[in-house]
Write an enzyme that holds these catalytic residues in place. Structure first.
Site, mmCIF file in Angstrom:
data_model
loop_
_atom_site.group_PDB
_atom_site.id
_atom_site.type_symbol
_atom_site.label_atom_id
_atom_site.label_comp_id
_atom_site.label_asym_id
_atom_site.label_seq_id
_atom_site.Cartn_x
_atom_site.Cartn_y
_atom_site.Cartn_z
ATOM 1 N N CYS A 113 0.788 -1.195 -0.057
ATOM 2 C CA CYS A 113 -0.097 0.098 0.017
ATOM 3 C C CYS A 113 0.896 1.441 0.190
ATOM 4 O O CYS A 113 0.237 2.424 -0.316
ATOM 5 C CB CYS A 113 -0.774 0.183 1.223
ATOM 6 S SG CYS A 113 -1.822 -1.474 1.244
ATOM 7 N N HIS A 252 -3.322 6.552 2.783
ATOM 8 C CA HIS A 252 -3.644 5.414 2.311
ATOM 9 C C HIS A 252 -5.065 4.985 2.965
ATOM 10 O O HIS A 252 -5.504 5.250 3.985
ATOM 11 C CB HIS A 252 -2.747 4.400 2.788
ATOM 12 C CG HIS A 252 -3.159 2.812 2.099
ATOM 13 N ND1 HIS A 252 -3.727 2.670 1.054
ATOM 14 C CD2 HIS A 252 -3.206 1.721 3.138
ATOM 15 C CE1 HIS A 252 -4.052 1.356 1.016
ATOM 16 N NE2 HIS A 252 -3.747 0.807 2.313
ATOM 17 N N ASN A 282 -10.187 -0.483 -0.046
ATOM 18 C CA ASN A 282 -8.489 -0.397 -0.103
ATOM 19 C C ASN A 282 -7.983 -1.137 -1.119
ATOM 20 O O ASN A 282 -8.198 -2.331 -1.404
ATOM 21 C CB ASN A 282 -8.132 -1.329 1.373
ATOM 22 C CG ASN A 282 -6.521 -1.220 1.254
ATOM 23 O OD1 ASN A 282 -5.994 -0.900 0.450
ATOM 24 N ND2 ASN A 282 -6.043 -1.849 2.376
HETATM 25 N N1 ACO Z 1 -18.377 -9.180 9.193
HETATM 26 C C1 ACO Z 1 -18.938 -9.559 10.433
HETATM 27 N N2 ACO Z 1 -18.090 -9.751 11.299
HETATM 28 C C2 ACO Z 1 -16.513 -9.887 11.241
HETATM 29 C C3 ACO Z 1 -16.293 -9.619 10.183
HETATM 30 C C4 ACO Z 1 -16.937 -9.339 8.769
HETATM 31 N N3 ACO Z 1 -16.550 -8.947 7.701
HETATM 32 N N4 ACO Z 1 -14.884 -9.675 9.820
HETATM 33 C C5 ACO Z 1 -14.567 -10.089 11.095
HETATM 34 N N5 ACO Z 1 -15.544 -10.202 11.957
HETATM 35 C C6 ACO Z 1 -15.654 -10.351 13.544
HETATM 36 C C7 ACO Z 1 -14.594 -11.128 13.809
HETATM 37 O O1 ACO Z 1 -14.563 -12.604 13.692
HETATM 38 C C8 ACO Z 1 -14.613 -10.895 15.465
HETATM 39 O O2 ACO Z 1 -15.466 -11.558 16.138
HETATM 40 P P1 ACO Z 1 -15.403 -12.178 17.254
HETATM 41 O O3 ACO Z 1 -15.173 -11.209 18.348
HETATM 42 O O4 ACO Z 1 -16.410 -13.091 17.684
HETATM 43 O O5 ACO Z 1 -14.107 -13.037 17.272
HETATM 44 C C9 ACO Z 1 -15.114 -9.335 15.235
HETATM 45 O O6 ACO Z 1 -15.684 -9.013 14.074
HETATM 46 C C10 ACO Z 1 -14.075 -8.193 15.705
HETATM 47 O O7 ACO Z 1 -12.753 -8.628 14.858
HETATM 48 P P2 ACO Z 1 -11.693 -7.709 14.729
HETATM 49 O O8 ACO Z 1 -10.630 -8.138 13.946
HETATM 50 O O9 ACO Z 1 -11.184 -7.420 16.360
HETATM 51 O O10 ACO Z 1 -12.400 -6.323 14.237
HETATM 52 P P3 ACO Z 1 -11.611 -4.854 13.898
HETATM 53 O O11 ACO Z 1 -12.350 -3.890 14.635
HETATM 54 O O12 ACO Z 1 -10.032 -5.210 14.280
HETATM 55 O O13 ACO Z 1 -11.837 -4.746 12.388
HETATM 56 C C11 ACO Z 1 -10.330 -4.848 10.408
HETATM 57 C C12 ACO Z 1 -11.171 -5.761 11.707
HETATM 58 C C13 ACO Z 1 -11.410 -3.822 9.765
HETATM 59 C C14 ACO Z 1 -9.555 -5.759 9.356
HETATM 60 C C15 ACO Z 1 -9.203 -3.932 11.079
HETATM 61 O O14 ACO Z 1 -8.571 -4.726 12.006
HETATM 62 C C16 ACO Z 1 -8.429 -3.058 10.040
HETATM 63 O O15 ACO Z 1 -8.905 -2.469 9.164
HETATM 64 N N6 ACO Z 1 -7.089 -3.507 10.155
HETATM 65 C C17 ACO Z 1 -6.039 -3.065 9.333
HETATM 66 C C18 ACO Z 1 -6.140 -3.391 7.903
HETATM 67 C C19 ACO Z 1 -5.243 -2.810 6.833
HETATM 68 O O16 ACO Z 1 -4.836 -1.640 7.296
HETATM 69 N N7 ACO Z 1 -4.413 -3.605 6.312
HETATM 70 C C20 ACO Z 1 -3.006 -3.180 5.800
HETATM 71 C C21 ACO Z 1 -3.125 -2.729 4.400
HETATM 72 S S1 ACO Z 1 -3.447 -3.907 3.221
HETATM 73 C C22 ACO Z 1 -2.135 -4.257 2.269
HETATM 74 O O17 ACO Z 1 -0.995 -3.939 2.570
HETATM 75 C C23 ACO Z 1 -2.336 -5.164 1.001
#
Ligand code: ACO
Length: 326
Positions: A113, A252, A282
């Site tokens: 990214c 980003h 993204n």
């Molecule tokens: N729909 C419903 N529930 C979901 C989903 C979904 N799509 N995805 C995860 N959940 C659930 C999980 O299973 C979890 O359930 P549990 O509590 O029963 O275990 C709950 O939601 C919370 O999950 P978290 O992973 O803690 O959620 P979080 O608030 O952290 O959000 C996310 C997840 C959106 C992925 C966030 O962590 C994020 O944006 N991270 C950074 C991503 C990023 O920046 N990537 C880098 C760039 S990509 C690249 O370089 C190619």
């Protein structure tokens, strides 16, 4: 050393729109979860016939037209991508041929990214030292090809697209400073484990779905906020500027919560942040590239404005760039 500026911007987004409602039919998720946790409502997906170079070519032509240059005027093409058409040759070479830019040297950059900011920084060095006159830098991704459409943790996040800029010696304004970084000890947080020399493609890697994005989202989230804020502070310091001097931030677009937490750390007003994540998701290197193009075309960037590009991604890598718009 010559001052280097952006003299043209371009973008291409594939036609197909995938909404959160569409995703509700594919995995156990909801529009409410995706919207509140990420800020994403919809994203574009490439057609089956479209590979990354197809998206890159359209964005590149758009940027060249904006810069009023011909492909023959280019002496450098850099494509930032983690989803090349194939392991080799580089997308930049395919682009050179499609454009007819026969005098350009060409290579790809793999910095996820942050790739677009990495590529701008490299192109700037070529032009500043007189090794190139006109450079085309493209951020292009077909992330849908490496997304695991059975994994709700990741499939709701990504989209496809391409953005491009043309760089040349600046007549006014230009790039004031750049700042790049990497922490390879965090490589395991975000990767596609299969398909390279570590795990060559096999029935085993296919069965284990190793050709798709694997991400420890929570850990990436926390690091991203700190990294983006520190990158902004460092690049501004190099330019002799402060946060209050910024007119617009092009961050980003991984998660609107990451962006707003970063803005809070920097004491930046939300109206100084350009967002396209709601409509695009993204798109890795294409996120900052298309957001810059959109912001210019929407009139959000005017001559003399101070613009901050700020990105992080798999590696982990990060990059920031301060530009005085010329
Ligand atoms: N729909 C419903 N529930 C979901 C989903 C979904 N799509 N995805 C995860 N959940 C659930 C999980 O299973 C979890 O359930 P549990 O509590 O029963 O275990 C709950 O939601 C919370 O999950 P978290 O992973 O803690 O959620 P979080 O608030 O952290 O959000 C996310 C997840 C959106 C992925 C966030 O962590 C994020 O944006 N991270 C950074 C991503 C990023 O920046 N990537 C880098 C760039 S990509 C690249 O370089 C190619």
């Amino acid at each position: 050393m010559k001052r280097v500026g952006i003299i043209g911007v371009g973008e291409y987004l594939p036609k197909r729109v995938l909404t959160n409602a569409d995703l509700e039919k594919m995995v156990d998720t909801s529009d409410e979860w995706i919207t509140t946790r990420t800020g994403i409502k919809e994203r574009r997906l490439a057609a089956k016939s479209e590979a990354t170079s197809d998206l890159a070519i359209k964005a590149a032509k758009d940027a060249l037209a904006d810069a009023k240059l011909k492909p023959q005027d280019l002496d450098l093409i850099i494509v930032a991508t983690i989803t090349p058409d194939m392991p080799f040759p580089a997308v930049a070479c395919l682009l050179q041929n499609a454009l007819g830019a026969k005098d350009a040297i060409c290579f790809d950059i793999s910095a996820a990214c942050a790739g677009f900011v990495y590529a701008i920084t490299v192109a700037q060095q070529f032009i500043a030292r007189g090794s190139a006159r006109n450079a085309l830098v493209v951020g292009a991704e077909t992330l849908s090809a490496i997304t695991d459409w059975q994994d709700r943790n990741t499939c709701v996040l990504f989209g496809d697209g391409a953005g491009a800029v043309v760089l040349a010696e600046a007549k006014s304004g230009g790039i004031l400073s750049t700042y790049l970084g990497c922490n390879g000890s965090k490589a395991d947080l975000l990767m596609v484990p299969g398909g390279g020399s570590r795990n060559p493609a096999s029935a085993h890697t296919l069965g284990k779905r190793l050709h798709h994005i694997k991400m420890k989202g929570n850990e990436v989230f926390k690091l991203a906020v700190t990294i983006m804020a520190e990158a902004a502070q460092n690049v501004l310091k190099k330019a002799g500027l402060e946060c209050k001097d910024i007119d617009l931030v092009i961050p980003h677009q991984a998660n609107v919560r990451i962006i707003m937490a970063m803005a809070k750390k920097l004491n930046l007003a939300p109206e100084k942040i350009y967002l396209n994540i709601e409509r695009r998701g993204n798109m890795s290197s294409a996120s900052t590239a298309t957001a810059l193009c959109e912001a210019v075309r929407a009139g959000r960037i005017k001559r003399g404005d101070i613009i901050l590009l700020d990105a992080f991604g798999a590696g982990l890598v990060w990059g920031a760039c301060v530009i005085k718009w010329g």
